[in-house]
Motif scaffolding. Structure first.
Motif: not given
Length: 261
Positions: A36-50
């Protein structure tokens, strides 16, 4: 502080360093999701690290609370041991191979910020601090600058890119500050911007809106290095809600507060 907390912090540093290797992977085949929101991204790397750190942090301090960027149902409370995690601060940088991103982790104990860990694997810089014990990068003590004048200051700033409605005000203020300081920089990672102030590389930083995971890990590093962080009204940050932020060496704080009005 109890031995279990001290051990947990040491182990968390090792875990963050290990997880940082994931940020060094090429992004070519990694899925990018728009939030949600402009230019607000999540990658597979964000999710894996978390995912990796979430489980390990719970084992370090059982029954602790974890507030994390990619968690949909965070409990924004500090009534128990609370980890505050940004698995990748600077996700857009990571997507573009800009090589300036970090894992940021803070620990709140008894409602008080107690420890901070910010790791930039691209420069292999590990920023750490514990309350009352000073701030370090790669085990070398760091401290803020002794510059007492905004006109002689190098500053960082953020644009709160997820809310473009703040753009006009952000850039009006930034122009005003730019005309009163030596120069200004934008890196795309608030945690690293705050750590740069702590390390004496810049004199200050400001952004109209940050989430707790953007500042929690870096804020105590800054304070242990002799710096100061408040909102734009000069009040302390809550660590459980989004906020404006002004970060300085302490000496130019009032002058920078006045400049953003």
């Amino acid at each position: 502080m109890s031995t279990i907390v001290e051990t947990a912090i040491k182990d968390a540093v090792k875990m963050v360093r290990e997880a940082g290797q994931l940020l060094l992977q090429a992004m070519d085949d990694k899925k990018v999701i728009t939030k949600n929101g402009t230019a607000n991204f999540v990658t597979e790397i964000d999710l894996k690290v978390q995912e990796i750190l979430f489980g390990k942090l719970l084992k370090l301090l059982p029954d602790s609370n974890i507030i994390a960027e990619e968690t949909a149902d965070n409990i924004f409370a500090l009534d128990k041991y609370t980890w505050i995690l940004d698995p990748v601060d600077g996700t857009t940088n990571l997507m573009y191979g800009y090589k300036y991103s970090a894992i940021a982790l803070g620990l709140v104990v008894d409602g008080v910020p107690y420890a901070g860990i910010v790791y930039n694997p691209f420069l292999n810089e590990m920023f750490t601090a514990q309350k009352g014990k000073g701030a370090f990068v790669n085990d070398s003590r760091i401290g803020v600058t002794t510059n007492g004048s905004l006109s002689d200051s190098l500053l960082g700033y953020g644009t709160s890119p997820y809310d473009r409605g703040k753009a006009d005000e952000t850039f009006r203020i930034t122009k005003n500050v730019f005309n009163k300081c030596r120069d200004i920089r934008r890196s795309g990672s608030a945690a690293l911007d705050i750590c740069n102030v702590a390390a004496g590389r810049t004199d200050g930083f400001f952004e109209m809106e940050l989430q707790p995971w953007d500042y929690a890990g870096a804020a105590i590093i800054l304070e242990e290095a002799g710096g100061r962080i408040t909102d734009w009204q000069g009040k302390n940050l809550t660590y459980i809600s989004k906020s404006s932020a002004i970060v300085t060496n302490g000496l130019i704080h009032k002058e920078l507060l006045d400049a953003i009005k």
